[in-house]
Design a protein around this motif. Structure first.
Motif, PDB file in Angstrom:
ATOM      1  N   ILE B 210       0.859  -1.190   0.000  1.00 46.78           N
ATOM      2  CA  ILE B 210       0.000   0.000   0.000  1.00 46.78           C
ATOM      3  C   ILE B 210       0.893   1.238   0.000  1.00 46.78           C
ATOM      4  CG2 ILE B 210      -1.721   1.307   1.313  1.00 46.78           C
ATOM      5  CD1 ILE B 210      -2.762  -1.428   2.348  1.00 46.78           C
ATOM      6  N   THR B 211       0.927   1.942  -1.129  1.00 44.31           N
ATOM      7  CA  THR B 211       1.818   3.099  -1.258  1.00 44.31           C
ATOM      8  C   THR B 211       1.096   4.436  -1.085  1.00 44.31           C
ATOM      9  OG1 THR B 211       1.499   2.926  -3.647  1.00 44.31           O
ATOM     10  CG2 THR B 211       3.516   1.961  -2.730  1.00 44.31           C
ATOM     11  N   GLY B 212      -0.231   4.413  -1.148  1.00 40.96           N
ATOM     12  CA  GLY B 212      -0.988   5.648  -0.976  1.00 40.96           C
ATOM     13  C   GLY B 212      -2.398   5.344  -0.524  1.00 40.96           C
ATOM     14  N   ALA B 213      -3.043   6.335   0.092  1.00 47.60           N
ATOM     15  CA  ALA B 213      -4.395   6.108   0.595  1.00 47.60           C
ATOM     16  C   ALA B 213      -5.167   7.414   0.667  1.00 47.60           C
ATOM     17  CB  ALA B 213      -4.352   5.458   1.978  1.00 47.60           C
ATOM     18  N   VAL B 214      -6.476   7.299   0.456  1.00 49.71           N
ATOM     19  CA  VAL B 214      -7.390   8.415   0.707  1.00 49.71           C
ATOM     20  C   VAL B 214      -8.039   8.156   2.061  1.00 49.71           C
ATOM     21  CG1 VAL B 214      -9.365   9.731  -0.118  1.00 49.71           C
ATOM     22  CG2 VAL B 214      -7.857   8.577  -1.762  1.00 49.71           C
ATOM     23  N   LEU B 215      -7.811   9.072   2.998  1.00 49.69           N
ATOM     24  CA  LEU B 215      -8.325   8.900   4.357  1.00 49.69           C
ATOM     25  C   LEU B 215      -9.465   9.878   4.619  1.00 49.69           C
ATOM     26  CD1 LEU B 215      -4.909   8.656   6.268  1.00 49.69           C
ATOM     27  CD2 LEU B 215      -6.306   6.781   5.347  1.00 49.69           C
ATOM     28  N   LYS B 216     -10.465   9.406   5.336  1.00 48.07           N
ATOM     29  CA  LYS B 216     -11.598  10.269   5.692  1.00 48.07           C
ATOM     30  C   LYS B 216     -11.191  11.285   6.763  1.00 48.07           C
ATOM     31  CE  LYS B 216     -15.248   6.808   5.279  1.00 48.07           C
ATOM     32  NZ  LYS B 216     -16.222   6.032   6.079  1.00 48.07           N
ATOM     33  N   LEU B 217     -11.712  12.480   6.659  1.00 45.98           N
ATOM     34  CA  LEU B 217     -11.552  13.469   7.731  1.00 45.98           C
ATOM     35  C   LEU B 217     -12.920  13.758   8.343  1.00 45.98           C
ATOM     36  CD1 LEU B 217      -9.074  15.924   5.981  1.00 45.98           C
ATOM     37  CD2 LEU B 217      -8.547  14.109   7.637  1.00 45.98           C
ATOM     38  N   PHE B 218     -12.902  14.157   9.597  1.00 48.56           N
ATOM     39  CA  PHE B 218     -14.134  14.429  10.337  1.00 48.56           C
ATOM     40  C   PHE B 218     -14.064  15.826  10.958  1.00 48.56           C
ATOM     41  CE2 PHE B 218     -13.657   9.930  10.009  1.00 48.56           C
ATOM     42  CZ  PHE B 218     -14.943   9.431   9.905  1.00 48.56           C
ATOM     43  N   PRO B 219     -15.229  16.392  11.279  1.00 48.73           N
ATOM     44  CA  PRO B 219     -15.190  17.671  12.012  1.00 48.73           C
ATOM     45  C   PRO B 219     -14.460  17.471  13.344  1.00 48.73           C
ATOM     46  CG  PRO B 219     -17.441  17.113  11.338  1.00 48.73           C
ATOM     47  CD  PRO B 219     -16.593  15.905  11.069  1.00 48.73           C
ATOM     48  N   ARG B 220     -13.713  18.467  13.761  1.00 46.51           N
ATOM     49  CA  ARG B 220     -13.085  18.365  15.080  1.00 46.51           C
ATOM     50  C   ARG B 220     -14.165  18.541  16.136  1.00 46.51           C
ATOM     51  NH1 ARG B 220      -7.382  20.042  16.616  1.00 46.51           N
ATOM     52  NH2 ARG B 220      -7.921  22.239  16.426  1.00 46.51           N
ATOM     53  N   PRO B 221     -14.242  17.608  17.089  1.00 46.08           N
ATOM     54  CA  PRO B 221     -15.245  17.770  18.145  1.00 46.08           C
ATOM     55  C   PRO B 221     -15.015  19.090  18.879  1.00 46.08           C
ATOM     56  CG  PRO B 221     -14.193  15.607  18.268  1.00 46.08           C
ATOM     57  CD  PRO B 221     -13.400  16.421  17.290  1.00 46.08           C
ATOM     58  N   LYS B 222     -16.111  19.710  19.304  1.00 41.90           N
ATOM     59  CA  LYS B 222     -15.975  20.977  20.043  1.00 41.90           C
ATOM     60  C   LYS B 222     -15.862  20.724  21.542  1.00 41.90           C
ATOM     61  CE  LYS B 222     -17.275  24.035  16.533  1.00 41.90           C
ATOM     62  NZ  LYS B 222     -18.010  23.144  15.634  1.00 41.90           N
ATOM     63  N   GLY B 223     -16.361  19.581  21.961  1.00 42.53           N
ATOM     64  CA  GLY B 223     -16.252  19.234  23.379  1.00 42.53           C
ATOM     65  C   GLY B 223     -15.588  17.878  23.554  1.00 42.53           C
ATOM     66  N   HIS B 224     -14.802  17.717  24.620  1.00 45.05           N
ATOM     67  CA  HIS B 224     -14.119  16.451  24.875  1.00 45.05           C
ATOM     68  C   HIS B 224     -13.991  16.280  26.380  1.00 45.05           C
ATOM     69  CE1 HIS B 224     -10.284  13.795  24.333  1.00 45.05           C
ATOM     70  NE2 HIS B 224     -11.367  13.080  24.508  1.00 45.05           N
ATOM     71  N   GLN B 225     -14.388  15.136  26.874  1.00 41.55           N
ATOM     72  CA  GLN B 225     -14.280  14.921  28.310  1.00 41.55           C
ATOM     73  C   GLN B 225     -14.038  13.436  28.594  1.00 41.55           C
ATOM     74  OE1 GLN B 225     -13.112  15.610  31.064  1.00 41.55           O
ATOM     75  NE2 GLN B 225     -14.340  17.473  31.403  1.00 41.55           N
ATOM     76  N   VAL B 226     -13.334  13.182  29.679  1.00 40.39           N
ATOM     77  CA  VAL B 226     -13.013  11.812  30.072  1.00 40.39           C
ATOM     78  C   VAL B 226     -13.344  11.609  31.546  1.00 40.39           C
ATOM     79  CG1 VAL B 226     -11.060  10.295  30.611  1.00 40.39           C
ATOM     80  CG2 VAL B 226     -11.279  11.257  28.320  1.00 40.39           C
ATOM     81  N   ALA B 227     -13.959  10.480  31.849  1.00 39.75           N
ATOM     82  CA  ALA B 227     -14.172  10.090  33.245  1.00 39.75           C
ATOM     83  C   ALA B 227     -13.420   8.788  33.506  1.00 39.75           C
ATOM     84  CB  ALA B 227     -15.655   9.901  33.524  1.00 39.75           C
ATOM     85  N   PHE B 228     -12.949   8.662  34.734  1.00 35.65           N
ATOM     86  CA  PHE B 228     -12.251   7.452  35.158  1.00 35.65           C
ATOM     87  C   PHE B 228     -12.989   6.931  36.386  1.00 35.65           C
ATOM     88  CE2 PHE B 228      -8.950   5.115  37.448  1.00 35.65           C
ATOM     89  CZ  PHE B 228      -8.374   4.367  36.423  1.00 35.65           C
ATOM     90  N   ALA B 229     -13.424   5.676  36.305  1.00 34.16           N
ATOM     91  CA  ALA B 229     -14.286   5.177  37.377  1.00 34.16           C
ATOM     92  C   ALA B 229     -13.852   3.804  37.861  1.00 34.16           C
ATOM     93  CB  ALA B 229     -15.741   5.104  36.884  1.00 34.16           C
ATOM     94  N   GLY B 230     -13.909   3.595  39.170  1.00 33.81           N
ATOM     95  CA  GLY B 230     -13.700   2.277  39.740  1.00 33.81           C
ATOM     96  C   GLY B 230     -15.022   1.524  39.747  1.00 33.81           C
ATOM     97  N   VAL B 231     -14.996   0.263  39.304  1.00 36.55           N
ATOM     98  CA  VAL B 231     -16.223  -0.536  39.283  1.00 36.55           C
ATOM     99  C   VAL B 231     -15.966  -1.887  39.950  1.00 36.55           C
ATOM    100  CG1 VAL B 231     -17.161   0.572  37.201  1.00 36.55           C
ATOM    101  CG2 VAL B 231     -15.740  -1.461  36.985  1.00 36.55           C
ATOM    102  N   ALA B 232     -17.053  -2.515  40.373  1.00 40.77           N
ATOM    103  CA  ALA B 232     -16.924  -3.720  41.185  1.00 40.77           C
ATOM    104  C   ALA B 232     -16.647  -4.975  40.355  1.00 40.77           C
ATOM    105  CB  ALA B 232     -18.195  -3.916  42.018  1.00 40.77           C
ATOM    106  N   SER B 233     -17.067  -4.984  39.112  1.00 41.21           N
ATOM    107  CA  SER B 233     -16.968  -6.218  38.315  1.00 41.21           C
ATOM    108  C   SER B 233     -17.115  -5.889  36.833  1.00 41.21           C
ATOM    109  CB  SER B 233     -18.091  -7.182  38.705  1.00 41.21           C
ATOM    110  OG  SER B 233     -19.341  -6.637  38.316  1.00 41.21           O
TER     111      SER B 233
END
Lengths: 474, 474
Positions: B210-233
């Motif tokens: 594979i020497t070349g490719a056309v890749l899709k682009l997307f709108p840049r998200p305006k909001g981004h957030q991450v949560a980290f949670a402890g869970v029991a199972s």
């Protein structure tokens, strides 16, 4: 007729059992034509197997006896893919009796279905389990899943959910040799060798018969709303699409563009159709939004979108549906648009795509070229603007001869397709190749591409009995 | 060493020009190993072509002289796919000089890139044009697009954007014969014959380069957030995932699950890592949300999600990132999780998937079976719960011999993979087959499936010179 001999017909018939092998001309007749009347084939035998094992037995016998087999599903295609050849050498294998919903897994969000399940039945089975199967197209009441997969069907919700290829997790395929490939996997990620699934999808029944499939299910949207807007030009429609795509992201489920002529024919000829706007406009758009949380959010989103669109001068006038019934009415007009051309005489059709950003330029150039070649032509362009996919249909000039107009099919195709190709586009965005575009495909593609396809065909179907002469020349 | 003769080496070297053909052992050394040290190959020649034409010339000469060629991209793979065989018969073709971003079309939302572009560079080029290229994975600083495509790379944003197969519109491929297939299309819909693109994607360099490719682009998200949670199972984690998927729909970009052991090793060994929670939990989840409209909506969405999750008793404790820097820290821990096992000794790895709903059962059964076979094993399971993809890694028991533990690789694989297969799962969800899993794939799949792959291989690479012995036995 040089078809199979009587005793071979009997051997095939024995596989499916009494009543499921059609040999009488009046029983066979429906399998010989297609929706647009472009082809009229011949066959001595239509088989209606009830199980994958029967399909496998048919293909084994066909392979041994070198009998060509044409798989038939809902037979709603537009390129002659399911019609047997005129010589009468082919037999037809219809999936119509294989209509089981084998399994629905709501926790895993997938269902396993027979290849002969009617699309609307698959949608209903999903809805009955509080899920969405999103493939949606005009012929969903008769099109069948096997055919939808064989043609990589698109339809009106591709924007949010993708083509059939994106909606399928696994396949069961009976190979031309009668062997069965069990690829009925239900995994989201699986990098274990060559992508056989996507090779069978879109192969139009030339590499095997799709007898079963694992289809993805989605949450049922909680909100749904449709707006219908008159716009001044395809450029404005494109700006409106980009605004909608940015504001609504994946909530934007459909974005359709329609030329005035296409809409006018629909209002005139489709029962119950009516123009919801108080004036006429050169172009119309239908905007479909589905939200995951609530009806309110869909209403709010579409209202805010139209407000901004008016502010930016993108729309001339617009209505928002006031009920599910009104949503259905608006979509019904769009879906009967091709049918509504029939009373207006002959129609030369194109199913093309270009990069979304090139749609306005394509329409402008194609309109100019077609009007120059066919003065008085009535251009009924419509389609999925968000996918760059335009059904560029041309109704004959008023008061002219239908046959004389249709005789120019190839000439007009050449004009339109040249413009499509200049934009890096496709001559078949969603309908496939079948017989109709086979020779043209061979002409426009580099020889190495056709050569690679021929090699795959030969590797899978060494006897050349699987829907021969479709997609590729036998 | 039975590699190519001197004059053949000179002919290959001439194609790429002085300085771009490596023959000195110290220059060649980096191309002979892979990240986990499982393979150590040999070669007489590493070629670094600068253009597609040079790649084509190399393959033409290789085809004429029956010289096996191993394509190398970023060489970050985990299955030995880019390592030449030990016999020294193979030459290496590295894409590292082919790093052009050929075109960025913001109106059409795609970009055209060389196969050697580093993933992080592709991401940056998109961002510089206010677009998102969403493929994201731990090795993005050195992995290259050609290899990402050849292995159908997945990563951490598959949930919202899909694998590399979903992110690619078109390809340019140099075939084993030296011919070039120009499939650099940028269309959303194109049903014109067999799906060659998806056949090359995921073929791990065995069908072409594979020497070349056309890749899709997307709108840049305006909001981004991450949560980290402890869970029991894992069961609670799955319920939490389903809640998040229903509430957030396509805004849910990532949903990662981590066993306590995997997290503890990371906190201990990854520089700058710290446990953001005040107590320890048996399992952790990382939830990533991207919204199209505003940061506020991402904040609101994740807060509401956690509130409902606490109400339903799904999470034990959770934090929401307070800045982009904190988001990056949380993701960094997840992305270094495999690396963090190294200081703890040998690790036997699995990259498996099962239907999402089966993940808890798989983990329970696998843990039981592995602990019975290897008492004291330290199971560091983590992965993309939303895709059903678990990197089921097992660190050696404390105080045991590393070599003796690693000698049990095949035995432990067999135990884990049997459970995977019982759940209808995959033994390689995202890393591919390469050499590592080639023989196992042949064992677990029905012969017809391997046979179909062999036929495709032969149709594309009749001389058997294209990355031989990878995926399929030569």
């Amino acid at each position: 007729m040089p078809g199979p001999e009587k005793d071979l017909i009997a051997r095939f018939a024995e596989i499916v059992g009494p009543g499921h092998a059609l040999t009488e001309p009046q029983d066979i007749a429906p399998y010989l034509t297609e929706t647009r009347g472009l082809y009229h084939g011949a066959t001595a035998l239509v088989l209606k197997p009830g199980t994958t094992a029967e399909v496998a037995a048919i293909m084994t016998l066909a392979s041994e006896t070198k009998t060509p087999v044409v798989p038939a599903s809902g037979r709603t295609g537009h390129v002659g893919g399911a019609v047997p050849r005129e010589e009468g050498t082919d037999i037809v294998l219809s999936l119509e009796r294989m209509t089981r919903i084998r399994k629905i897994d709501t926790a895993g969000n997938f269902m396993v279905v027979d290849g002969g399940v009617i699309l609307a039945e698959a949608q209903r089975a999903a809805a009955d389990n509080d899920r969405l199967f999103p493939l949606s197209l005009g012929s969903e009441g008769s099109a069948r899943i096997g055919g939808n997969l064989a043609t990589n069907a698109g339809g009106t919700a591709v924007l949010a959910y993708g083509n059939m290829r994106n909606l399928c997790l696994g396949l069961e395929v009976v190979l031309p040799t009668g062997e069965v490939w069990n690829g009925l996997r239900s995994l989201k990620k699986d990098n274990t060798g060559y992508d056989l699934r996507d090779l069978f999808i879109g192969a139009e029944g030339t590499l095997g018969v799709i007898t079963g499939a694992v289809l993805k299910l989605f949450p049922r949207p909680k909100g749904h709303q449709v707006a219908f807007a008159g716009v001044a030009s395809p450029e404005k429609a494109l700006d409106l699409f980009n605004l909608a795509a940015n504001r609504c992201a994946s909530a934007l489920t459909g974005f359709e563009l329609m030329a005035h002529m296409a809409f006018a024919f629909t209002v005139k000829h489709t029962e119950g159709a009516r123009d919801p706007l108080s004036a006429t406009y050169p172009w119309y758009t239908l905007i479909d939004i589905s939200t995951s949380d609530s009806q309110q959010s869909a209403d709010d989103m579409i209202t805010a979108l139209l407000e901004e669109a008016f502010e930016q001068g993108l729309v001339e006038d617009a209505v928002i549906a006031k009920s599910e019934a009104e949503i259905a009415e608006l979509w019904h007009m769009r879906e009967t648009m091709s049918e509504a051309q029939k009373p207006e005489g002959g129609s030369i059709k194109h199913d093309v795509s270009v990069p979304v950003s090139s749609v306005p330029a394509f329409l402008r150039e194609a309109d100019t070229a077609v009007m120059a070649a066919v003065p008085g032509a009535r251009i009924c362009a419509f389609g999925h603007l968000g996918d760059g996919n335009i059904h560029y249909n041309i109704s004959q000039p008023e008061g002219t001869d239908k046959a004389a107009f249709l005789a120019r099919w190839g000439e007009v195709n050449a004009i339109v397709h040249a413009i499509v190709l200049a934009h890096g586009g496709s001559i078949s965005a969603e309908h496939g190749i079948g017989r109709l575009k086979r020779d043209e495909l061979a002409r426009i593609r580099e020889p190495i591409e056709i050569e690679l396809m021929q090699r795959i065909k030969k590797a899978f179907d060494p006897a050349g009995i699987m829907n021969p002469d479709k997609v590729l020349k036998a």
